[in-house]
Scaffold this active site. Structure first.
Site, PDB file in Angstrom:
ATOM      1  N   GLU A 198       0.813  -1.218   0.000  1.00 45.84           N
ATOM      2  CA  GLU A 198       0.000   0.000   0.000  1.00 45.84           C
ATOM      3  C   GLU A 198       0.849   1.272   0.000  1.00 45.84           C
ATOM      4  O   GLU A 198       0.307   2.372   0.114  1.00 45.84           O
ATOM      5  CB  GLU A 198      -0.908   0.010   1.248  1.00 45.84           C
ATOM      6  CG  GLU A 198      -1.652  -1.271   1.507  1.00 45.84           C
ATOM      7  CD  GLU A 198      -3.009  -1.335   0.838  1.00 45.84           C
ATOM      8  OE1 GLU A 198      -3.169  -0.699  -0.225  1.00 45.84           O
ATOM      9  OE2 GLU A 198      -3.890  -1.996   1.383  1.00 45.84           O
TER      10      GLU A 198
ATOM     11  N   TYR B 128     -15.650  17.527  16.381  1.00 49.29           N
ATOM     12  CA  TYR B 128     -14.320  16.921  16.448  1.00 49.29           C
ATOM     13  C   TYR B 128     -13.910  16.284  15.125  1.00 49.29           C
ATOM     14  O   TYR B 128     -12.731  16.262  14.766  1.00 49.29           O
ATOM     15  CB  TYR B 128     -14.265  15.909  17.605  1.00 49.29           C
ATOM     16  CG  TYR B 128     -14.553  16.590  18.913  1.00 49.29           C
ATOM     17  CD1 TYR B 128     -13.592  17.371  19.537  1.00 49.29           C
ATOM     18  CD2 TYR B 128     -15.820  16.513  19.485  1.00 49.29           C
ATOM     19  CE1 TYR B 128     -13.872  18.039  20.718  1.00 49.29           C
ATOM     20  CE2 TYR B 128     -16.108  17.174  20.667  1.00 49.29           C
ATOM     21  CZ  TYR B 128     -15.133  17.937  21.274  1.00 49.29           C
ATOM     22  OH  TYR B 128     -15.409  18.609  22.437  1.00 49.29           O
TER      23      TYR B 128
END
Length: 223
Positions: free
Chosen positions: A82, A128
């Protein structure tokens, strides 16, 4: 220490030490099971990254791979397949110093749903999420490690520091390892909230509230 001496600055952990600590922490939180996920850190023009097939909770400093910014493998074992995702986020943002890729359960589940908008898979569901993550585009599916997906991330024409890979999971970047981890954990929590709401239609933060938070905390949001 004499009166004319000042305290020495806090010593920051090296990339290998920071990656090992991050891997153990993410594993302890239950966000990385088995060999799922990979972590990297940038120092200058070199990227240190967890190796292919690694268990994040069992990482050791001497067992990490080192790449250049163009993907050349210069030291250590074979890197995670990845790694193009990590390079794409570093190339997009010169201030990025760490990247975390997970297959965490709630974020992976939301990656299987239609996106909220073209620039964010999730709405501004909590302050948040806006503050610590920001808009998080859903990146079309490609097989793990496919460089075409990384190219798509690198070439998107709007700001972000996290993505959801369709039917796969989250990738977050930060100016430090702590910031990248914070973004990953907050994204997981926001996804858990979305799933907990089920078929109910959530009421996101208003456009004005979202813009105010984005401006105040320097997080990307243009939706």
């Amino acid at each position: 220490m004499t009166n004319d001496e000042s305290p020495s600055p806090r010593t920051q952990p090296s990339a290998p030490a920071a990656i090992v600590q991050a891997g153990h922490h993410l594993s302890s939180l239950g966000l990385s099971r088995g060999t799922a996920g990979n972590v990297s850190m940038r120092e200058g023009d070199l990227i240190t990254i967890s190796p292919t097939g690694a268990v994040l909770g069992n990482l050791a400093p001497q067992e990490l791979a080192v790449l250049t910014m163009d993907g050349a493998h210069v030291a250590g074992p074979r890197p995670s397949k990845e790694y193009p995702l990590h390079l794409a986020l570093y190339r997009r943002d010169p201030e990025a110093r760490a990247v975390v890729h997970l297959h965490s359960r709630h974020a992976a589940a939301v990656s299987c749903l239609p996106p909220w908008s073209a620039s964010s898979a999730l709405p501004p569901i909590t302050p948040y999420f806006v503050m610590r993550v920001g808009q998080t585009p859903l990146i079309p599916y490609a097989p793990p490690g496919d460089p075409v997906q990384a190219e798509g991330i690198e070439n998107l024409g709007f700001a972000f520091r996290a993505v959801l890979l369709q039917n796969h999971g989250p990738v977050t970047a930060g100016t430090s390892m702590a910031a990248a981890i914070d973004a990953a954990t907050e994204l997981e929590e926001a996804c858990a909230i979305i799933l907990a709401l089920g078929d109910q239609d959530p009421v996101p933060l208003s456009a004005q509230a979202t813009a105010d938070l984005s401006r105040r905390y320097g997080s990307p949001w243009s939706s």
